[in-house]
Design an enzyme around this catalytic site. Sequence first.
Site, PDB file in Angstrom:
ATOM      1  N   ALA A 264       0.630  -1.528  -0.213  1.00  0.00           N
ATOM      2  CA  ALA A 264       0.115  -0.145  -0.376  1.00  0.00           C
ATOM      3  C   ALA A 264       1.186   1.186   0.482  1.00  0.00           C
ATOM      4  O   ALA A 264       1.489   1.601  -0.331  1.00  0.00           O
ATOM      5  CB  ALA A 264      -1.193  -0.023   1.504  1.00  0.00           C
TER       6      ALA A 264
ATOM      7  N   ASP B 284      -7.645   7.257   6.050  1.00  0.00           N
ATOM      8  CA  ASP B 284      -7.055   5.832   5.106  1.00  0.00           C
ATOM      9  C   ASP B 284      -7.005   4.769   6.467  1.00  0.00           C
ATOM     10  O   ASP B 284      -5.879   5.185   7.553  1.00  0.00           O
ATOM     11  CB  ASP B 284      -4.844   6.135   4.706  1.00  0.00           C
ATOM     12  CG  ASP B 284      -4.084   5.336   4.288  1.00  0.00           C
ATOM     13  OD1 ASP B 284      -4.769   3.967   4.189  1.00  0.00           O
ATOM     14  OD2 ASP B 284      -3.349   5.544   3.452  1.00  0.00           O
ATOM     15  N   ASP B 285      -7.515   3.435   6.170  1.00  0.00           N
ATOM     16  CA  ASP B 285      -7.843   2.632   7.338  1.00  0.00           C
ATOM     17  C   ASP B 285      -6.977   1.549   7.430  1.00  0.00           C
ATOM     18  O   ASP B 285      -6.766   0.142   6.837  1.00  0.00           O
ATOM     19  CB  ASP B 285      -9.675   1.687   6.659  1.00  0.00           C
ATOM     20  CG  ASP B 285      -9.314   0.540   8.183  1.00  0.00           C
ATOM     21  OD1 ASP B 285      -8.682   0.934   9.480  1.00  0.00           O
ATOM     22  OD2 ASP B 285     -10.351   0.214   7.794  1.00  0.00           O
ATOM     23  N   GLU B 286      -5.021   1.709   7.728  1.00  0.00           N
ATOM     24  CA  GLU B 286      -4.354   0.978   7.177  1.00  0.00           C
ATOM     25  C   GLU B 286      -3.241   1.489   9.231  1.00  0.00           C
ATOM     26  O   GLU B 286      -3.884   2.329   9.350  1.00  0.00           O
ATOM     27  CB  GLU B 286      -2.809   1.321   6.469  1.00  0.00           C
ATOM     28  CG  GLU B 286      -3.487   1.157   4.765  1.00  0.00           C
ATOM     29  CD  GLU B 286      -2.349   1.268   4.263  1.00  0.00           C
ATOM     30  OE1 GLU B 286      -2.030   0.476   4.024  1.00  0.00           O
ATOM     31  OE2 GLU B 286      -2.702   2.739   3.569  1.00  0.00           O
ATOM     32  N   TYR B 287      -2.748  -0.014   9.856  1.00  0.00           N
ATOM     33  CA  TYR B 287      -1.433   0.155  10.724  1.00  0.00           C
ATOM     34  C   TYR B 287      -2.299  -0.106  11.821  1.00  0.00           C
ATOM     35  O   TYR B 287      -1.774   0.753  12.683  1.00  0.00           O
ATOM     36  CB  TYR B 287      -0.995   1.304  10.365  1.00  0.00           C
ATOM     37  CG  TYR B 287      -0.271   1.102   9.553  1.00  0.00           C
ATOM     38  CD1 TYR B 287       0.057  -0.162   8.513  1.00  0.00           C
ATOM     39  CD2 TYR B 287       0.401   2.068   7.654  1.00  0.00           C
ATOM     40  CE1 TYR B 287       0.694  -0.332   6.805  1.00  0.00           C
ATOM     41  CE2 TYR B 287       0.575   1.741   6.867  1.00  0.00           C
ATOM     42  CZ  TYR B 287       0.936   0.615   6.428  1.00  0.00           C
ATOM     43  OH  TYR B 287       1.840   0.844   4.848  1.00  0.00           O
TER      44      TYR B 287
END
Length: 321
Positions: A25, A180-183
């Site tokens: 990503a 941003d739906d990460e980490y």
Amino acid sequence: MKQSTKFSIATALVAMLAAPLVPAAASAAPSSSGSSHGHGHGASHGGGHGHGHHAAPAKSGPTSIAYVEVNNDELANVGRYTLANGANAFDVAIIFAANINYEDGKAVLYKNENVQRTLDQAATQIRPLQAKGIKVTLSVLGNHQGVGLANFPTKAAARDFAAQVSATVKKYGLDGVDLDDEYSDYGVNGTPQPNQQSIGWLISALRADMPGKIISFYDIGPSSDALKTANPSIGRKLDYAWNPYYGTYTAPTIPGLPKSKLSAAAVDIQNTPQATAVSLAQRTKADGYGVFMTYNLPGGDESAYVSSFTKVLYGQAASYR
């Protein structure tokens, strides 16, 4: 975070082999150290657009997005690219990135020193872009602490975080936020697992706080899954959404968000082969998508690469000055 968020080709290959369903990503996972970096697309509402904007020469074609890793490069570089007729090569510049931290049992907006410096240096990093008509937003993503876009337990919790974001947008005169739906590492620190309502609550709260500002969505994670089946009224509150997998071509599926607001293309300027970028631009144009998303614009003159897709999208080469 102190660590660089740039993927080497080798690292990207290893990551993709380890998780074949999730291509690399927008950046390497930020660490959870005190100097947190991470994705950060600016959400700026409040305060209107009165920053001395003027109408740039017109261009016809998709809205072009440029994420900048401000741990490594300067946001102001986005404004140095212009087309042959003087139009901006990029329409939206995204500060990458602020984080969602977990403090005292709730989600807290955190800005590492590089993000904070960019905001504090708005006079040289942000206002010149806005004066050219380029919108500037702040990317927001998780930071390995268990909280993120997808696990607000109540509407009130989502509203609280939205208020923090909208206050930052207003304070620094930004034009919006990127989600941003990460980490997030949902579940660590005793935090809840994702739920179907969380992202909709957040988007609705942000839209209420920031009418007229940009809210964009990096289409990844549990929030992406939730939005696929959400009421179209939620999708209509977004301005843009894009494919998060660089070098690929797949449009997000969000009810209420038409293809004029979607980027099926995803280009990492430092890692996607130029021929691939050209191909993705050609497909974007042919299929009628209204957005073309790029990430990782570096310092220095990359006009040859940028021109490769602007010539397809707008019929004009880009220059760097």
